[in-house]
Scaffold this motif. Structure first.
Motif, short mmCIF file in Angstrom:
data_model
loop_
_atom_site.label_atom_id
_atom_site.label_comp_id
_atom_site.label_asym_id
_atom_site.label_seq_id
_atom_site.Cartn_x
_atom_site.Cartn_y
_atom_site.Cartn_z
N THR A 168 35.75 50.45 63.69
CA THR A 168 34.46 50.54 63.01
C THR A 168 33.57 49.34 63.33
N ASP A 169 33.86 48.67 64.42
CA ASP A 169 33.03 47.55 64.91
C ASP A 169 32.79 46.47 63.86
N TRP A 170 33.80 46.21 63.04
CA TRP A 170 33.78 45.10 62.06
C TRP A 170 32.66 45.23 61.03
N GLU A 171 32.19 46.47 60.81
CA GLU A 171 31.08 46.66 59.87
C GLU A 171 31.54 46.82 58.42
N LYS A 172 32.64 47.57 58.22
CA LYS A 172 32.97 48.04 56.87
C LYS A 172 33.86 47.05 56.12
N PRO A 173 33.57 46.85 54.83
CA PRO A 173 34.53 46.09 54.02
C PRO A 173 35.85 46.85 53.95
N ILE A 174 36.95 46.12 54.03
CA ILE A 174 38.26 46.75 53.93
C ILE A 174 38.96 46.29 52.67
N TYR A 175 39.20 47.26 51.78
CA TYR A 175 39.91 46.99 50.53
C TYR A 175 41.40 47.26 50.75
N VAL A 176 42.22 46.61 49.97
CA VAL A 176 43.64 46.98 49.91
C VAL A 176 43.95 47.31 48.45
N LYS A 177 44.42 48.54 48.21
CA LYS A 177 44.72 48.97 46.84
C LYS A 177 46.21 48.87 46.57
N ILE A 178 46.56 48.21 45.48
CA ILE A 178 47.97 48.09 45.11
C ILE A 178 48.19 48.61 43.69
N GLY A 179 49.32 49.24 43.49
CA GLY A 179 49.74 49.60 42.15
C GLY A 179 50.39 48.37 41.54
N ALA A 180 50.06 48.08 40.28
CA ALA A 180 50.53 46.82 39.69
C ALA A 180 52.03 46.85 39.44
N SER A 181 52.73 46.02 40.20
CA SER A 181 54.15 45.80 39.90
C SER A 181 54.48 44.32 40.11
N ARG A 182 54.17 43.81 41.32
CA ARG A 182 54.33 42.38 41.61
C ARG A 182 52.98 41.85 42.12
N PRO A 183 51.98 41.85 41.25
CA PRO A 183 50.61 41.61 41.76
C PRO A 183 50.41 40.23 42.38
N TYR A 184 51.13 39.22 41.90
CA TYR A 184 50.92 37.88 42.47
C TYR A 184 51.27 37.90 43.97
N TYR A 185 52.44 38.43 44.28
CA TYR A 185 52.87 38.44 45.69
C TYR A 185 52.08 39.45 46.50
N ASP A 186 51.83 40.62 45.92
CA ASP A 186 51.10 41.65 46.68
C ASP A 186 49.68 41.18 47.02
N VAL A 187 49.04 40.54 46.05
CA VAL A 187 47.67 40.06 46.31
C VAL A 187 47.70 38.94 47.34
N ALA A 188 48.66 38.02 47.19
CA ALA A 188 48.76 36.92 48.17
C ALA A 188 48.95 37.47 49.58
N LEU A 189 49.79 38.51 49.70
CA LEU A 189 50.05 39.07 51.03
C LEU A 189 48.86 39.87 51.55
N ALA A 190 48.17 40.57 50.65
CA ALA A 190 46.98 41.32 51.07
C ALA A 190 45.89 40.37 51.56
N ILE A 191 45.76 39.23 50.90
CA ILE A 191 44.79 38.22 51.34
C ILE A 191 45.17 37.75 52.74
#
Lengths: 232, 468
Positions: free
Chosen positions: B226-249
Motif C-alpha cells: 500500500t506504498d506506506w500510506e495506511k496506518p497499520i493497527y494490531v488488534k489483540i484480545g486481552a490476555s497478556r497485554p503488557y507483552y503483546d503490546v510491547a511486541l506489537a510496538i
C-alpha cells in the motif's frame, strides 16, 4: 534514495536501490513492461502488490512474501524463496526455480504458482482458488484448510496433508505421510486427469498424470457434531 | 406472557444454591440431554471489575473546571502518526469495532457506516472481506486482516483507510472466528470461498507468519503493498497485554487495538467467552505501561474496546491512557438489537428482549445479526444509522461533560490523576487509590503517598498469636 523513474532502465540492482524504491516503481509500471531485479540477497516483500500484466525476473534468492498478493504480473525467481511466496496471489504467475520455504501460496485466490524444487511445511495453506505445482515434495500440513484450487505434488507429501480441507483438489505422485483430518484418497476421474495434464504442461513438466493419486475432502467435518469431538 | 400463579420459592423458605444456580442447572441439563455446548453472541455476562468501579474527581479548590456548554473541549484524535503517510483524523475518539458482513446483515453494515460517517469517525470490516454496503457508506473504513483471510483482496487493502492486523479478540483470545451454517448463504459462501451451509471454523493463527519477528516482516509487506500510506493497527484480545503490546510496538504497529473480555462476538462457545481473557479495566494499565516504557505512548495510539457503553466509559478509558475506544455491542443496540418492541418475537424463538444473544443463529427479529433477506429488510439503514450517530454524539458529549468538570480542554488531556477506585479490585488493577484513601493495593509501601510507619526488625516482632 530518490524515486525510481518508470522509464528508467528496467534493470534494478537492490544493492543500489531499496525494495521500497523497486516496489513503488513496479506499482506504476506500464502493462507489458519487463523488469530484471539483481542482488535480491534474501530481502523481504520483493515485487509485492503488483497489479498489472508486467514481467519481473529476480536473479537470486528472495526472503519472505516475495510476489505477495500478486495480480496479473508474471514473476520469476531464479533462486530459493522464503516464507509465504505468492501469498494471497489473485492472478498471474509466480515461478520459483529453486525451493520454497513454508506457507508457499498461502490463502492465494487465483493464478499459478510453480516451484521447481521442494516446498516446506504448509504449502497451499488456506488456498482459495490458486493452482500450485511443486516439482519436488512438500512438508507437513500442506493444504491445511485448503478451500479451492489444485495442489500438484510431484514428489512426496509430509504428514497431515489436507487437514480440514474443503473443496481443493490435491494430486500427489509420490508417497503421502499420514493424511490430515477429513482428507481422503479419491477417484481420479477424466476431468481430474485433464486438469492435472494441463497444470503439468503449464509448469513445463512431463510426468504421466496416471502416476498421480487424488486426495480431497470426505466432507465429514463440514458441520459441527458433538460425536466429532475426538476427530480433530 | 402468562401471569405468575405459583409463589416465589424463596417466599417458601427455599434457598437457591449459589454454586448450582438455576442457569448452571439448566446448562448441565442441556448438555446431558443434547450433547451440545452453548455457542452464542455477545461478550462475557459475568460481573467483572469494570469502568463502573472508577469515579472522577471533579475540579475543586486545587483544580480549575471549564464552563459546561461554553468553554471549548475538543474531541478529535489522529491515529497512525508513527509511520503512515496518511494518518486518520477522527472527530470523536469513539469508533466502530470490527464486525463482519456475514455475522451482520448488509443493512446493518450500511447502518454502521452511515452512523459513523455522520459524526466523523471510523468503522471496521470483519472476517469475510469488504462489502460495497460498508465501503460505500463509510467515510473512514478500517480493513481487518485476519487469520482466515476470507475475502482478502489487495484491491480492498488499497481502498481501505487503515489496516487492522487481527491477532485475537477479547471474547476469545486464542480462538478463531466462527460462523454457523445458518448464515453461510450463497453470497457469504461466495465471498469466503466456502461451501454453502457449512459451519465455518476460521483459523486462529495466521497462515504465513508466527511470532513478533515474522509480524514485523508481515507489516512491512502490507506497507510495501500500500506504498506506506495506511496506518497499520494490531488488534489483540486481552490476555497478556503488557507483552503483546510491547511486541506489537516492536513489530512496527502504528496503533494498538486492545479488546477486553467484555467485547462481543457473533458466535463463540460460552465457555470461551466466560473463562478466557481478562477484563478491559485490567488490561488498559498494562498496555499503557508497555507504551510508556517504549517511549511511544501517544505516538502509537491505543484504541480500547470491550464493554464501552457511555461517555463515562469513554472518559475513563481515555483517562487511563487510551487514545480512542471502539464500540460493538453498544452500536448494535443503537441499531435496534434487543428492542423491547420486539418482545413477542424474541419470546417465539425462546429468548426475551434484553436477553437475546443467539446472534449466531441468524434468526434476529431486528434484522441485524442475520442473513435472512426478509429479516434483514426490517432494518432501515438510514434510520438505524442515525440512531447510531445519536449514540456516538451522546457518548462524545458525556465525555466532554466529565472532561470539563476535570478542567480539561481536550478529551485527550484526561489523566489517571483524575480517577479514584470504588473497589479494591479496581484499585489494584488501575493503580488508582481506593476512593477516600491513599491506598493502592499491590504497591510497595514506599510507593504509597501516605506516611508509612517504620518496619520493626524481625527479632523484635511480636510472637505469633501474641496480643498487644
Amino acid at each position: 534514495m530518490g524515486t525510481l523513474s518508470v522509464d528508467q532502465s528496467t534493470r534494478v540492482d537492490l544493492r543500489q536501490r531499496t525494495v521500497t524504491d523497486l516496489n513503488q516503481a513496479l506499482h506504476q509500471a506500464p502493462a507489458g513492461s519487463q523488469w530484471e531485479v539483481l542482488h535480491p540477497d534474501g530481502q523481504h516483500a520483493i515485487a509485492a502488490g503488483l497489479a498489472a500484466p508486467i514481467t519481473v525476473k529476480i536473479e537470486g534468492h528472495v526472503g519472505y512474501f516475495a510476489a505477495g498478493m500478486n495480480e496479473e504480473a508474471s514473476v520469476e525467481i531464479s533462486g530459493n524463496a522464503g516464507v509465504g511466496v505468492a501469498e494471497n496471489m489473485m492472478s498471474g504467475r509466480v515461478h520459483v526455480h529453486g525451493s520454497a520455504s513454508q506457507s508457499a501460496g498461502a490463502t492465494a485466490h487465483g493464478g499459478l504458482l510453480v516451484i521447481d524444487g521442494d516446498a516446506a511445511a504448509r504449502c497451499g495453506i488456506s488456498m482459495k482458488g490458486v493452482n500450485i505445482v511443486v516439482g519436488g515434495g512438500v512438508g507437513h500440513m500442506s493444504a491445511f484448510m485448503a478451500q479451492a484450487g489444485a495442489l500438484v505434488i510431484c514428489g512426496d507429501a509430509g504428514d497431515g496433508l489436507g487437514d480440514s480441507i474443503y473443496e481443493a483438489r490435491l494430486y500427489v505422485r509420490g508417497k503421502v505421510g499420514q493424511l490430515g483430518a477429513d482428507c481422503v484418497a479419491k477417484e481420479m476421474r477424466p476431468e481430474h486427469l485433464a486438469e492435472l495434464s494441463g497444470l503439468l504442461a503449464q509448469a513445463g513438466l512431463d510426468h504421466d498424470p496416471a502416476e498421480f493419486r487424488r486426495y480431497g475432502s470426505a466432507r465429514q467435518l463440514y458441520n459441527f457434531h458433538v460425536e466429532n469431538a475426538f476427530a480433530y | 406472557m402468562t401471569a405468575i400463579t405459583t409463589p416465589d420459592p424463596a417466599a417458601l423458605g427455599l434457598r437457591e444454591n449459589a454454586t448450582f444456580d438455576r442457569a448452571t442447572i439448566a446448562a448441565i441439563r442441556h448438555a446431558a440431554q443434547t450433547g451440545l455446548y452453548d455457542i452464542r453472541g455477545g461478550g462475557a455476562k459475568r460481573r467483572l471489575p469494570h469502568f463502573d468501579d472508577l469515579l472522577f474527581l471533579g475540579a475543586s479548590m486545587s483544580r480549575y473546571p471549564l464552563e459546561g456548554y461554553r468553554e471549548r473541549c475538543d474531541t478529535d484524535v489522529t491515529i497512525g502518526t508513527r509511520f503512515a503517510k496518511k494518518p486518520l483524523h477522527l472527530k470523536t475518539p469513539v469508533t466502530i469495532a470490527g464486525m463482519s458482513f456475514g455475522s451482520l446483515s448488509g443493512q446493518a453494515k450500511e447502518a454502521l457506516g452511515r452512523g459513523a460517517s455522520e459524526v466523523g469517525t471510523s468503522t471496521t470490516t470483519g472476517d469475510g472481506g469488504m462489502t460495497e454496503e460498508e465501503r460505500g457508506h463509510s467515510e473512514t473504513l478500517v480493513y481487518q486482516y485476519l487469520p482466515s483471510r476470507y475475502g482478502m483482496n489487495p484491491k480492498h487493502l488499497r481502498l481501505a483507510d487503515a489496516i487492522e492486523v487481527v491477532l485475537g479478540q477479547g471474547a476469545k483470545p486464542g480462538g478463531g472466528g466462527m460462523l454457523l451454517g445458518q448464515k453461510i448463504t450463497e453470497r457469504v459462501a461466495a465471498m469466503r470461498t466456502l461451501p454453502v451451509g457449512i459451519d465455518q471454523r476460521s483459523a486462529c493463527r495466521h497462515p504465513d507468519w508466527t511470532g513478533p519477528d515474522d509480524l514485523r516482516i508481515k507489516i512491512t509487506e502490507l506497507r510495501e503493498i500500500t506504498d506506506w500510506e495506511k496506518p497499520i493497527y494490531v488488534k489483540i484480545g486481552a490476555s497478556r497485554p503488557y507483552y503483546d503490546v510491547a511486541l506489537a510496538i516492536k513489530a512496527g504497529a502504528d496503533a494498538i487495538v486492545l479488546d477486553g473480555m467484555q467485547g462481543g462476538t457473533a458466535a463463540t462457545q460460552d465457555v470461551f467467552i466466560e473463562h478466557v481473557g481478562i477484563p478491559t479495566l485490567a488490561a488498559i494499565p498494562q498496555a499503557v505501561d508497555a507504551l510508556q516504557e517504549a517511549g511511544l505512548h501517544r505516538q502509537v495510539q491505543l484504541i480500547v474496546s470491550g464493554g464501552v457503553r457511555s461517555g463515562a466509559d469513554v472518559a475513563k478509558a481515555l483517562a487511563l491512557g487510551a487514545d480512542a475506544v471502539s464500540i460493538g455491542t453498544a452500536a448494535l443496540i443503537a441499531l435496534g438489537d434487543n428492542d423491547p418492541a420486539l418482545e413477542d418475537e424474541y419470546r417465539k424463538i425462546g429468548s426475551a428482549a434484553g436477553y437475546y444473544d443467539d446472534w449466531q443463529a441468524g434468526q434476529d427479529p431486528a434484522g441485524i445479526t442475520t442473513q435472512d433477506p426478509e429479516l434483514s429488510k426490517r432494518l432501515d439503514p438510514v434510520a438505524a444509522g442515525h440512531r447510531l450517530a445519536n449514540l456516538l454524539r451522546v457518548m462524545t458529549m458525556e465525555a466532554q461533560i466529565i472532561a470539563r468538570a476535570c478542567g480539561k480542554a481536550h478529551l485527550a488531556h484526561l489523566e489517571p490523576e483524575d480517577l479514584v477506585a470504588l473497589t479494591i479490585e479496581a484499585a489494584a488493577m488501575t493503580r488508582r487509590p481506593l476512593a477516600g484513601t491513599d491506598w493502592i493495593p499491590g504497591l510497595a509501601p514506599a510507593a504509597q503517598a501516605a506516611p508509612v510507619a517504620p518496619v520493626a526488625p524481625v527479632a523484635s516482632a511480636a510472637p505469633a498469636g501474641g496480643g498487644a
